[in-house]
Design a protein around this motif. Structure first.
Motif, mmCIF file in Angstrom:
data_model
loop_
_atom_site.group_PDB
_atom_site.id
_atom_site.type_symbol
_atom_site.label_atom_id
_atom_site.label_comp_id
_atom_site.label_asym_id
_atom_site.label_seq_id
_atom_site.Cartn_x
_atom_site.Cartn_y
_atom_site.Cartn_z
ATOM 1 N N GLU A 55 22.800 89.522 51.967
ATOM 2 C CA GLU A 55 22.949 88.065 53.204
ATOM 3 C C GLU A 55 24.152 88.034 54.014
ATOM 4 O OE1 GLU A 55 21.651 84.228 52.629
ATOM 5 O OE2 GLU A 55 20.863 84.887 51.417
ATOM 6 N N LEU A 56 24.765 87.956 54.851
ATOM 7 C CA LEU A 56 26.415 87.429 55.235
ATOM 8 C C LEU A 56 26.459 86.337 54.925
ATOM 9 C CD1 LEU A 56 29.190 89.489 56.094
ATOM 10 C CD2 LEU A 56 28.463 88.418 58.306
ATOM 11 N N VAL A 57 27.855 85.428 54.549
ATOM 12 C CA VAL A 57 27.220 83.764 54.026
ATOM 13 C C VAL A 57 28.305 83.606 55.199
ATOM 14 C CG1 VAL A 57 25.991 83.898 51.966
ATOM 15 C CG2 VAL A 57 27.885 84.221 51.736
ATOM 16 N N LEU A 58 29.222 84.268 55.376
ATOM 17 C CA LEU A 58 30.731 84.255 56.150
ATOM 18 C C LEU A 58 31.497 84.682 56.177
ATOM 19 C CD1 LEU A 58 33.155 82.000 55.928
ATOM 20 C CD2 LEU A 58 34.066 83.103 54.042
ATOM 21 N N LEU A 59 32.079 84.889 58.091
ATOM 22 C CA LEU A 59 32.755 85.583 58.593
ATOM 23 C C LEU A 59 34.203 84.664 58.838
ATOM 24 C CD1 LEU A 59 32.531 85.520 61.278
ATOM 25 C CD2 LEU A 59 30.823 87.253 60.677
ATOM 26 N N ASN A 60 35.274 84.767 59.590
ATOM 27 C CA ASN A 60 35.950 84.902 59.994
ATOM 28 C C ASN A 60 36.354 84.425 61.347
ATOM 29 O OD1 ASN A 60 37.065 83.927 57.309
ATOM 30 N ND2 ASN A 60 39.431 84.911 57.665
ATOM 31 N N LEU A 90 31.275 83.753 67.468
ATOM 32 C CA LEU A 90 29.975 83.564 67.423
ATOM 33 C C LEU A 90 28.974 84.562 67.894
ATOM 34 C CD1 LEU A 90 30.054 80.117 68.611
ATOM 35 C CD2 LEU A 90 29.778 80.344 66.478
ATOM 36 N N PRO A 91 29.421 85.252 68.382
ATOM 37 C CA PRO A 91 28.091 86.284 68.819
ATOM 38 C C PRO A 91 28.094 87.451 67.494
ATOM 39 C CG PRO A 91 29.310 86.427 71.303
ATOM 40 C CD PRO A 91 30.061 85.316 69.419
ATOM 41 N N TYR A 92 29.017 87.708 66.722
ATOM 42 C CA TYR A 92 28.963 87.733 65.355
ATOM 43 C C TYR A 92 28.161 87.446 64.489
ATOM 44 C CZ TYR A 92 31.904 92.489 66.021
ATOM 45 O OH TYR A 92 32.431 94.142 66.999
ATOM 46 N N ALA A 93 28.431 85.907 64.413
ATOM 47 C CA ALA A 93 27.674 85.315 63.417
ATOM 48 C C ALA A 93 26.378 85.737 64.005
ATOM 49 C CB ALA A 93 28.065 83.555 63.304
ATOM 50 N N GLN A 94 25.837 85.692 65.280
ATOM 51 C CA GLN A 94 24.502 85.311 65.005
ATOM 52 C C GLN A 94 23.697 86.774 64.933
ATOM 53 O OE1 GLN A 94 24.772 83.837 69.120
ATOM 54 N NE2 GLN A 94 22.240 82.659 68.261
ATOM 55 N N ALA A 95 24.285 88.067 65.806
ATOM 56 C CA ALA A 95 23.842 89.106 64.937
ATOM 57 C C ALA A 95 23.906 89.520 64.264
ATOM 58 C CB ALA A 95 25.130 90.169 66.049
ATOM 59 N N LEU A 96 24.272 89.170 62.505
ATOM 60 C CA LEU A 96 24.435 88.911 61.652
ATOM 61 C C LEU A 96 23.757 88.554 60.663
ATOM 62 C CD1 LEU A 96 28.360 90.712 61.574
ATOM 63 C CD2 LEU A 96 26.250 91.684 60.690
ATOM 64 N N GLY A 97 23.055 87.371 61.369
ATOM 65 C CA GLY A 97 22.404 86.015 61.144
ATOM 66 C C GLY A 97 23.661 85.399 59.842
ATOM 67 N N CYS A 98 25.067 84.940 60.142
ATOM 68 C CA CYS A 98 26.109 84.875 59.492
ATOM 69 C C CYS A 98 26.252 83.506 60.001
ATOM 70 C CB CYS A 98 27.303 85.084 59.637
ATOM 71 S SG CYS A 98 28.457 85.170 58.577
ATOM 72 N N PRO A 99 25.458 82.192 58.342
ATOM 73 C CA PRO A 99 25.489 80.805 58.779
ATOM 74 C C PRO A 99 27.059 80.375 58.962
ATOM 75 C CG PRO A 99 25.043 80.971 56.625
ATOM 76 C CD PRO A 99 25.037 82.328 57.493
ATOM 77 N N ARG A 100 27.695 80.999 58.372
ATOM 78 C CA ARG A 100 29.405 80.120 58.505
ATOM 79 C C ARG A 100 30.396 80.912 58.648
ATOM 80 N NH1 ARG A 100 26.819 80.819 53.513
ATOM 81 N NH2 ARG A 100 25.766 78.420 53.351
ATOM 82 N N VAL A 101 31.649 79.916 59.976
ATOM 83 C CA VAL A 101 32.799 81.358 60.550
ATOM 84 C C VAL A 101 34.164 80.314 59.751
ATOM 85 C CG1 VAL A 101 34.497 81.213 62.554
ATOM 86 C CG2 VAL A 101 31.220 82.404 62.394
ATOM 87 N N HIS A 102 34.709 80.884 59.413
ATOM 88 C CA HIS A 102 35.917 80.141 59.039
ATOM 89 C C HIS A 102 36.683 80.122 60.408
ATOM 90 C CE1 HIS A 102 40.230 80.996 56.814
ATOM 91 N NE2 HIS A 102 40.364 79.956 57.461
ATOM 92 N N VAL A 103 37.208 79.303 60.919
ATOM 93 C CA VAL A 103 38.547 78.712 61.760
ATOM 94 C C VAL A 103 39.988 78.835 61.030
ATOM 95 C CG1 VAL A 103 39.337 77.951 63.600
ATOM 96 C CG2 VAL A 103 36.931 78.015 63.839
#
Ligand SMILES: O=C(O)[C@H](O)C(=O)CO
Ligand SMILES: [Mg+2]
Length: 264
Positions: A55-60, A90-103
């Motif tokens: 899983e990818l659980v976080l991206l910035n 948000l497009p990266y999070a959706q494509a990768l199934g990532c539920p968290r984005v650090h802003v």
């Protein structure tokens, strides 16, 4: 037992970025997190993540112009901030199934005070929270230490929770990085117990760890890792703990700390 996600921006740098999902999976990680994935198309990363079975659980969200550490609290950057969220994060999070984005909030501009720019961050994140909710994403704000990041807007856990309360959205939370928190304020056991308490009005959405002061593996330095991991467990933390450290002598050579926590 704490569930660890390998940060593949700081770990596994011996491999090209796209190969790091598989390298982490081979070492027993069920999840990874990353900082800025935007140099590789989202579809390529999604394929590699899926093939690795992690899983990818976080991206910035994107950091902004060269040298910036985010722009969410920078007056005048609102249009760029919104575009970066809608067109990249948000497009990266959706494509990768990532539920968290650090802003990332960014640096306090010269001549301004934190209090002057706080409304910019709150307004930007209120708008962003609605967009993120439609994508099933939680947004995180992370206090960073001012020694590594002089002039960064957000340094303290209580300030992070104040911002989250001011935004008032269910999908905005604090990213509690024990490395930064120890440098800035310490008293980590008390703060973990306070902020991970499900009754606390504002939430922690993600934890991260690294040794202090060298930001190496969580197995040395001034923090008592056995105590902290046991406490995170006792507190019933249901989320992930990001291993966001710079390996001292190679990623695989430094994975001794992880062996008791491997689940596969
Ligand atoms: O530096 C950190 O601790 C952050 O988690 C981060 O993502 C900065 O890029
Ligand atoms: Mg961090």
């Amino acid at each position: 037992m704490p569930r660890f996600a390998a940060n593949i921006s700081l770990m596994y740098t011996e491999w090209p970025f796209v190969d790091r999902f598989a390298a982490a999976a081979d070492d027993g990680f069920e999840a990874v997190e990353c900082q800025f994935p935007y140099e590789v198309p989202a579809e390529t990363l999604a394929r590699r993540r899926e093939a690795a079975g992690v899983e990818l659980v976080l991206l910035n969200a994107p950091p902004g112009p060269a040298g910036a550490r985010g722009i969410a609290a920078v007056p005048g950057q609102e249009t760029a901030f919104r575009a970066s969220l809608l067109e990249q994060a948000l497009p990266y999070a959706q494509a990768l199934g990532c539920p968290r984005v650090h802003v990332m909030s960014g640096f306090v501009p010269d001549g301004r005070e934190r209090a002057d720019v706080q409304p910019t961050l709150v307004d930007n994140l209120r708008w962003a929270a609605d967009e993120a909710a439609r994508a099933g994403v939680t947004l995180l704000v992370e206090p960073l230490n001012g020694r590594d990041n002089p002039g960064y807007f957000l340094n303290r856990q209580d300030h992070g929770h104040e911002i989250v309360a001011a935004i008032g959205a269910a999908n905005v939370a604090v990213q509690f990085d024990l490395y930064h928190a120890q440098i800035v304020e310490g008293d980590l056991s008390v703060k973990l117990a306070r902020y991970l308490d499900p009754a606390h009005p504002t939430k922690v959405g993600h934890l991260q760890v690294a040794a202090v002061p060298d930001r190496g593996e969580p197995d040395a330095g001034e923090l008592a890792w056995g105590h902290l991991f046991a406490l995170i467990d006792q507190l019933g933390w249901p989320g992930w703990v990001g291993a966001e450290y710079r390996p001292r002598a190679g990623t695989r050579a430094g994975l001794g700390w992880f062996q008791p926590w491997r689940r596969r």
